[in-house]
Design a protein around this motif. Structure first.
Motif, PDB file in Angstrom:
ATOM      1  N   VAL A   1     -79.913  40.227 -15.450  1.00  0.00           N
ATOM      2  CA  VAL A   1     -78.707  39.507 -15.835  1.00  0.00           C
ATOM      3  C   VAL A   1     -78.194  40.089 -17.147  1.00  0.00           C
ATOM      4  CG1 VAL A   1     -77.693  37.265 -16.406  1.00  0.00           C
ATOM      5  CG2 VAL A   1     -79.517  37.404 -14.699  1.00  0.00           C
TER       6      VAL A   1
ATOM      7  N   LYS B   1     -72.492  31.537 -16.881  1.00  0.00           N
ATOM      8  CA  LYS B   1     -73.833  32.068 -17.111  1.00  0.00           C
ATOM      9  C   LYS B   1     -74.779  31.596 -16.008  1.00  0.00           C
ATOM     10  CE  LYS B   1     -74.959  34.207 -20.027  1.00  0.00           C
ATOM     11  NZ  LYS B   1     -75.041  35.686 -20.103  1.00  0.00           N
ATOM     12  N   ARG B   2     -74.672  30.339 -15.632  1.00  0.00           N
ATOM     13  CA  ARG B   2     -75.537  29.811 -14.569  1.00  0.00           C
ATOM     14  C   ARG B   2     -75.222  30.462 -13.223  1.00  0.00           C
ATOM     15  NH1 ARG B   2     -74.825  23.562 -15.077  1.00  0.00           N
ATOM     16  NH2 ARG B   2     -73.233  24.037 -16.634  1.00  0.00           N
TER      17      ARG B   2
ATOM     18  N   ILE C   1     -76.790  33.950 -13.243  1.00  0.00           N
ATOM     19  CA  ILE C   1     -78.242  33.904 -13.031  1.00  0.00           C
ATOM     20  C   ILE C   1     -78.553  33.581 -11.566  1.00  0.00           C
ATOM     21  CG2 ILE C   1     -80.378  32.704 -13.641  1.00  0.00           C
ATOM     22  CD1 ILE C   1     -79.161  32.243 -16.434  1.00  0.00           C
TER      23      ILE C   1
ATOM     24  N   LEU D   1     -83.352  39.087 -18.448  1.00  0.00           N
ATOM     25  CA  LEU D   1     -82.072  38.563 -18.922  1.00  0.00           C
ATOM     26  C   LEU D   1     -81.814  39.060 -20.338  1.00  0.00           C
ATOM     27  CD1 LEU D   1     -83.789  35.882 -17.516  1.00  0.00           C
ATOM     28  CD2 LEU D   1     -81.409  35.184 -17.329  1.00  0.00           C
TER      29      LEU D   1
ATOM     30  N   PRO E   1     -79.465  35.482 -22.649  1.00  0.00           N
ATOM     31  CA  PRO E   1     -78.857  34.513 -21.730  1.00  0.00           C
ATOM     32  C   PRO E   1     -78.149  33.352 -22.415  1.00  0.00           C
ATOM     33  CG  PRO E   1     -81.233  34.220 -21.811  1.00  0.00           C
ATOM     34  CD  PRO E   1     -80.933  35.489 -22.552  1.00  0.00           C
TER      35      PRO E   1
ATOM     36  N   LEU F   1     -84.736  28.231 -16.348  1.00  0.00           N
ATOM     37  CA  LEU F   1     -85.566  29.439 -16.242  1.00  0.00           C
ATOM     38  C   LEU F   1     -87.044  29.088 -16.327  1.00  0.00           C
ATOM     39  CD1 LEU F   1     -83.520  31.893 -18.501  1.00  0.00           C
ATOM     40  CD2 LEU F   1     -83.640  31.878 -16.006  1.00  0.00           C
TER      41      LEU F   1
ATOM     42  N   TYR G   1     -86.795  37.455 -21.221  1.00  0.00           N
ATOM     43  CA  TYR G   1     -85.454  37.510 -21.798  1.00  0.00           C
ATOM     44  C   TYR G   1     -85.508  37.845 -23.282  1.00  0.00           C
ATOM     45  CZ  TYR G   1     -86.619  32.527 -22.659  1.00  0.00           C
ATOM     46  OH  TYR G   1     -87.242  31.349 -23.011  1.00  0.00           O
TER      47      TYR G   1
END
Length: 204
Positions: A3, A69-70, A73, A86, A89, A105, A118
């Motif tokens: 991501v 953003k969601r 993902i 990520l 994020p 997450l 991430y």
């Protein structure tokens, strides 16, 4: 899955169409199975109220930054990858939305046994508490890798850097690594990199 920090989505598609498009590209199965996968991710990421709203972008008004953003993902999770990377994020999100993203997450990692990695810049104390493992880099080298939370705080306390109880540990670590204090910088160079190396925690 990977991501990016900047969400790359087609602004003229709705949230549901975006995930359906991803399912058609990434997974095998019937149309019904692909639809079920998209619907499941919409539910898991609490996007039900926006599923028929355009993603939006520069030319079209659409969903919020946190919702994008969601969606981004969820799009990477369409193919159910065992490992998810990520890049920042929570960048550009408010503290509440950031916490929602990190909680989801955390749930995915524990519920479906996924490895989620991430990069994050100065997380809030609440987000920091949700981390399982922590890696800190100083001048491009690893100076700590092991348990997050109190484990990391205790480690730095033992080598002479005590974090006050009312201070966010992530802010404290950033201070340690970016301080312009000559004595502190010298300590980091001669002790952390040459003598301490990498701290390994074998527990999951």
């Amino acid at each position: 899955g990977y991501v990016l920090q900047s969400d790359i989505l087609i602004e003229f598609l709705t949230v549901k169409e975006t995930l359906q498009f991803g399912a058609n590209l990434k997974i095998k199965g019937t149309e019904e199975q692909k639809q079920q996968r998209a619907d499941k991710l919409i539910s898991e990421f609490k996007l039900e109220g926006t599923e028929n709203t355009l993603v939006g972008g520069q030319f079209v008004k659409g969903i919020s930054g946190g919702q994008k953003k969601r969606v981004n993902i969820a799009l990477e999770l369409i193919s159910d990858p065992p490992v998810l990377f990520l890049d920042e994020p929570t960048s550009g999100l408010d503290s509440y939305t950031s916490e929602i993203v990190i909680k989801k997450l955390d749930e995915l990692a524990k519920q479906f046994n996924k490895t989620i990695i991430y990069v994050i810049h100065q997380p809030s104390s609440d987000i920091f508490k949700q981390m399982d493992k922590l890696m800190l880099l100083y001048k491009g080298k690893t100076i700590y890798y092991g348990g997050a939370g109190q484990t990391a705080v205790d480690y730095f306390g033992k080598i002479g850097f005590k974090c006050e109880t009312d201070m966010n540990p992530s802010d404290f670590f950033m201070y340690i690594m970016q301080s312009k204090n000559q004595e502190l910088g010298s300590y980091l160079d001669t002790n952390y990199l040459d003598k301490v190396g990498v701290v390994i925690d074998s527990k999951r």
